[in-house]
Design a protein around this motif. Structure first.
Motif, PDB file in Angstrom:
ATOM      1  N   MET A  36       0.840  -1.178   0.000  1.00 42.57           N
ATOM      2  CA  MET A  36       0.000   0.000   0.000  1.00 42.57           C
ATOM      3  C   MET A  36       0.891   1.249   0.000  1.00 42.57           C
ATOM      4  SD  MET A  36      -3.193   0.652   0.063  1.00 42.57           S
ATOM      5  CE  MET A  36      -4.431   1.768   0.521  1.00 42.57           C
ATOM      6  N   PRO A  37       0.730   2.117  -0.960  1.00 43.34           N
ATOM      7  CA  PRO A  37       1.558   3.318  -0.997  1.00 43.34           C
ATOM      8  C   PRO A  37       1.182   4.308   0.108  1.00 43.34           C
ATOM      9  CG  PRO A  37       0.027   3.298  -2.850  1.00 43.34           C
ATOM     10  CD  PRO A  37      -0.150   2.010  -2.119  1.00 43.34           C
ATOM     11  N   THR A  38       2.148   5.118   0.483  1.00 44.18           N
ATOM     12  CA  THR A  38       1.932   6.219   1.406  1.00 44.18           C
ATOM     13  C   THR A  38       1.825   7.489   0.588  1.00 44.18           C
ATOM     14  OG1 THR A  38       3.174   5.149   3.176  1.00 44.18           O
ATOM     15  CG2 THR A  38       2.947   7.552   3.301  1.00 44.18           C
ATOM     16  N   VAL A  39       0.728   8.218   0.738  1.00 44.11           N
ATOM     17  CA  VAL A  39       0.516   9.468   0.003  1.00 44.11           C
ATOM     18  C   VAL A  39       0.067  10.532   0.994  1.00 44.11           C
ATOM     19  CG1 VAL A  39      -0.894  10.615  -1.750  1.00 44.11           C
ATOM     20  CG2 VAL A  39      -0.067   8.289  -2.150  1.00 44.11           C
ATOM     21  N   ARG A  40       0.757  11.675   0.952  1.00 43.47           N
ATOM     22  CA  ARG A  40       0.359  12.788   1.803  1.00 43.47           C
ATOM     23  C   ARG A  40       0.485  14.095   1.037  1.00 43.47           C
ATOM     24  NH1 ARG A  40       3.818  10.418   5.485  1.00 43.47           N
ATOM     25  NH2 ARG A  40       5.116  12.284   5.735  1.00 43.47           N
ATOM     26  N   VAL A  41      -0.448  14.993   1.290  1.00 46.41           N
ATOM     27  CA  VAL A  41      -0.398  16.365   0.788  1.00 46.41           C
ATOM     28  C   VAL A  41      -0.398  17.221   2.039  1.00 46.41           C
ATOM     29  CG1 VAL A  41      -1.585  18.121  -0.566  1.00 46.41           C
ATOM     30  CG2 VAL A  41      -1.628  15.734  -1.316  1.00 46.41           C
ATOM     31  N   GLN A  42       0.658  18.026   2.183  1.00 49.86           N
ATOM     32  CA  GLN A  42       0.823  18.746   3.444  1.00 49.86           C
ATOM     33  C   GLN A  42       1.494  20.088   3.211  1.00 49.86           C
ATOM     34  OE1 GLN A  42       3.218  15.542   5.094  1.00 49.86           O
ATOM     35  NE2 GLN A  42       5.026  16.891   5.142  1.00 49.86           N
ATOM     36  N   GLU A  43       1.274  20.985   4.143  1.00 51.29           N
ATOM     37  CA  GLU A  43       1.900  22.303   4.061  1.00 51.29           C
ATOM     38  C   GLU A  43       3.314  22.282   4.643  1.00 51.29           C
ATOM     39  OE1 GLU A  43       0.596  26.945   4.649  1.00 51.29           O
ATOM     40  OE2 GLU A  43      -0.550  25.395   5.679  1.00 51.29           O
ATOM     41  N   ALA A  44       3.521  21.480   5.664  1.00 56.56           N
ATOM     42  CA  ALA A  44       4.805  21.440   6.366  1.00 56.56           C
ATOM     43  C   ALA A  44       5.880  20.739   5.539  1.00 56.56           C
ATOM     44  CB  ALA A  44       4.630  20.713   7.685  1.00 56.56           C
ATOM     45  N   PRO A  45       7.145  21.118   5.748  1.00 51.50           N
ATOM     46  CA  PRO A  45       8.243  20.388   5.105  1.00 51.50           C
ATOM     47  C   PRO A  45       8.259  18.928   5.565  1.00 51.50           C
ATOM     48  CG  PRO A  45       9.027  22.479   5.980  1.00 51.50           C
ATOM     49  CD  PRO A  45       7.627  22.276   6.506  1.00 51.50           C
ATOM     50  N   PHE A  46       8.905  18.084   4.790  1.00 54.00           N
ATOM     51  CA  PHE A  46       9.018  16.666   5.126  1.00 54.00           C
ATOM     52  C   PHE A  46      10.480  16.346   5.450  1.00 54.00           C
ATOM     53  CE2 PHE A  46       8.795  17.286   0.507  1.00 54.00           C
ATOM     54  CZ  PHE A  46      10.074  16.890   0.131  1.00 54.00           C
ATOM     55  N   ASP A  47      10.678  15.230   6.105  1.00 50.89           N
ATOM     56  CA  ASP A  47      12.013  14.741   6.441  1.00 50.89           C
ATOM     57  C   ASP A  47      12.298  13.542   5.539  1.00 50.89           C
ATOM     58  OD1 ASP A  47      14.224  13.382   7.528  1.00 50.89           O
ATOM     59  OD2 ASP A  47      13.675  13.901   9.591  1.00 50.89           O
ATOM     60  N   ALA A 101      -6.027  11.762  -6.557  1.00 48.19           N
ATOM     61  CA  ALA A 101      -5.245  11.731  -7.793  1.00 48.19           C
ATOM     62  C   ALA A 101      -3.848  11.164  -7.533  1.00 48.19           C
ATOM     63  CB  ALA A 101      -5.148  13.132  -8.395  1.00 48.19           C
ATOM     64  N   LEU A 102      -3.208  11.588  -6.466  1.00 49.34           N
ATOM     65  CA  LEU A 102      -1.873  11.083  -6.140  1.00 49.34           C
ATOM     66  C   LEU A 102      -1.920   9.601  -5.784  1.00 49.34           C
ATOM     67  CD1 LEU A 102      -0.352  13.992  -4.014  1.00 49.34           C
ATOM     68  CD2 LEU A 102      -0.234  13.632  -6.471  1.00 49.34           C
ATOM     69  N   GLU A 103      -2.951   9.188  -5.056  1.00 47.78           N
ATOM     70  CA  GLU A 103      -3.107   7.767  -4.733  1.00 47.78           C
ATOM     71  C   GLU A 103      -3.267   6.934  -5.996  1.00 47.78           C
ATOM     72  OE1 GLU A 103      -6.414   7.888  -2.042  1.00 47.78           O
ATOM     73  OE2 GLU A 103      -5.168   8.619  -0.384  1.00 47.78           O
ATOM     74  N   CYS A 152       5.937   2.443  -1.849  1.00 46.55           N
ATOM     75  CA  CYS A 152       6.300   3.746  -2.394  1.00 46.55           C
ATOM     76  C   CYS A 152       5.678   4.835  -1.525  1.00 46.55           C
ATOM     77  CB  CYS A 152       5.918   3.897  -3.864  1.00 46.55           C
ATOM     78  SG  CYS A 152       4.187   4.117  -4.230  1.00 46.55           S
ATOM     79  N   THR A 153       6.318   5.988  -1.579  1.00 51.45           N
ATOM     80  CA  THR A 153       5.883   7.149  -0.808  1.00 51.45           C
ATOM     81  C   THR A 153       5.840   8.357  -1.733  1.00 51.45           C
ATOM     82  OG1 THR A 153       6.891   6.294   1.221  1.00 51.45           O
ATOM     83  CG2 THR A 153       6.447   8.671   1.142  1.00 51.45           C
ATOM     84  N   VAL A 154       4.745   9.104  -1.665  1.00 53.28           N
ATOM     85  CA  VAL A 154       4.621  10.355  -2.403  1.00 53.28           C
ATOM     86  C   VAL A 154       4.134  11.412  -1.415  1.00 53.28           C
ATOM     87  CG1 VAL A 154       3.427  11.590  -4.256  1.00 53.28           C
ATOM     88  CG2 VAL A 154       4.066   9.176  -4.572  1.00 53.28           C
ATOM     89  N   ILE A 155       4.942  12.448  -1.246  1.00 51.91           N
ATOM     90  CA  ILE A 155       4.558  13.565  -0.388  1.00 51.91           C
ATOM     91  C   ILE A 155       4.688  14.833  -1.220  1.00 51.91           C
ATOM     92  CG2 ILE A 155       5.030  14.875   1.724  1.00 51.91           C
ATOM     93  CD1 ILE A 155       6.331  12.308   2.839  1.00 51.91           C
ATOM     94  N   HIS A 156       3.615  15.606  -1.286  1.00 55.22           N
ATOM     95  CA  HIS A 156       3.625  16.851  -2.057  1.00 55.22           C
ATOM     96  C   HIS A 156       3.159  17.971  -1.141  1.00 55.22           C
ATOM     97  CE1 HIS A 156       3.531  19.547  -5.409  1.00 55.22           C
ATOM     98  NE2 HIS A 156       3.693  18.563  -6.280  1.00 55.22           N
ATOM     99  N   ARG A 157       3.916  19.053  -1.154  1.00 61.75           N
ATOM    100  CA  ARG A 157       3.563  20.195  -0.319  1.00 61.75           C
ATOM    101  C   ARG A 157       2.656  21.162  -1.072  1.00 61.75           C
ATOM    102  NH1 ARG A 157       8.488  23.088   1.834  1.00 61.75           N
ATOM    103  NH2 ARG A 157       6.883  24.098   3.080  1.00 61.75           N
ATOM    104  N   TYR A 158       1.988  21.987  -0.305  1.00 65.50           N
ATOM    105  CA  TYR A 158       1.219  23.102  -0.842  1.00 65.50           C
ATOM    106  C   TYR A 158       1.505  24.320   0.024  1.00 65.50           C
ATOM    107  CZ  TYR A 158      -2.066  22.313   2.983  1.00 65.50           C
ATOM    108  OH  TYR A 158      -2.629  22.164   4.220  1.00 65.50           O
ATOM    109  N   GLY A 159       1.006  25.461  -0.406  1.00 58.01           N
ATOM    110  CA  GLY A 159       1.249  26.699   0.333  1.00 58.01           C
ATOM    111  C   GLY A 159       2.379  27.487  -0.302  1.00 58.01           C
ATOM    112  N   ARG A 160       2.923  28.420   0.459  1.00 56.69           N
ATOM    113  CA  ARG A 160       3.988  29.308  -0.024  1.00 56.69           C
ATOM    114  C   ARG A 160       5.335  28.646   0.245  1.00 56.69           C
ATOM    115  NH1 ARG A 160       6.859  34.200   1.361  1.00 56.69           N
ATOM    116  NH2 ARG A 160       6.842  35.600  -0.456  1.00 56.69           N
ATOM    117  N   ILE A 161       6.079  28.391  -0.824  1.00 55.66           N
ATOM    118  CA  ILE A 161       7.354  27.686  -0.731  1.00 55.66           C
ATOM    119  C   ILE A 161       8.447  28.599  -1.274  1.00 55.66           C
ATOM    120  CG2 ILE A 161       8.635  25.651  -1.462  1.00 55.66           C
ATOM    121  CD1 ILE A 161       5.857  24.231  -1.649  1.00 55.66           C
ATOM    122  N   LEU A 162       9.501  28.748  -0.490  1.00 54.95           N
ATOM    123  CA  LEU A 162      10.601  29.639  -0.847  1.00 54.95           C
ATOM    124  C   LEU A 162      11.681  28.890  -1.627  1.00 54.95           C
ATOM    125  CD1 LEU A 162      10.977  31.494   2.572  1.00 54.95           C
ATOM    126  CD2 LEU A 162       9.614  32.171   0.571  1.00 54.95           C
TER     127      LEU A 162
END
Length: 148
Positions: free
Chosen positions: A1-12, A58-60, A75-85
């Motif tokens: 089972m894939p891991t999918v997250r959409v988040q504002e915070a940075p990831f490690d 969609a990502l899933e 597999c892992t997919v993490i995509h951020r949203y928000g204001r990214i510098l």
């Protein structure tokens, strides 16, 4: 089972990679891609918007497709949203498999499809105070099309 997250915070990325193989002895390799915001032409920030729920589905779907096409152990997919510098991470893709070829191909597939199939809307903020929406790129469409 894939891991999918959409988040504002940075990831490690290190912690996510470790989690993908924790307790597993069948993982022979993990391929990774980390997309960063770059400061092209005076870019001050990239702002990503999305529709919660729709974006995750969609990502899933893209991650599930990779799991069906290659013999992945995860597999892992993490995509951020928000204001990214500039310099900050935007997306993380990890593909784990018993063998490197499957992991590398699945990772490339995932990022190519995310560039065209993930419902994010991007605008750019510039040093002079102007903003503009990011248009789709023919090169991204061509990269995704090669996967059929």
């Amino acid at each position: 089972m894939p891991t999918v997250r959409v988040q504002e915070a940075p990831f490690d990325a290190g912690a996510e990679t470790a989690a993908l193989s924790a307790g597993r002895t069948d993982v022979g390799g993990i391929a990774s891609f980390i997309g960063l915001c770059r400061a092209d032409d005076g870019l001050q920030a990239l702002v990503l918007e999305h529709y919660p729920g729709m974006t995750e589905r969609a990502l899933e779907g893209i991650a599930d497709q990779a799991m069906r096409r290659w013999p992945l152990t995860g597999c892992t997919v993490i995509h951020r949203y928000g204001r990214i510098l500039p310099g900050q991470p935007i997306v993380l893709v990890l593909a784990a498999s018993r063998h490197r070829t499957a992991a590398l191909e699945a990772c490339a597939f995932l990022i190519d499809w995310l560039k065209t199939g993930a419902p994010f809307w991007k605008s750019e903020e510039f040093a002079d105070g102007t903003t503009r929406w990011v248009e789709a790129k023919a090169a991204d469409d061509a990269a995704a099309a090669k996967w059929g």
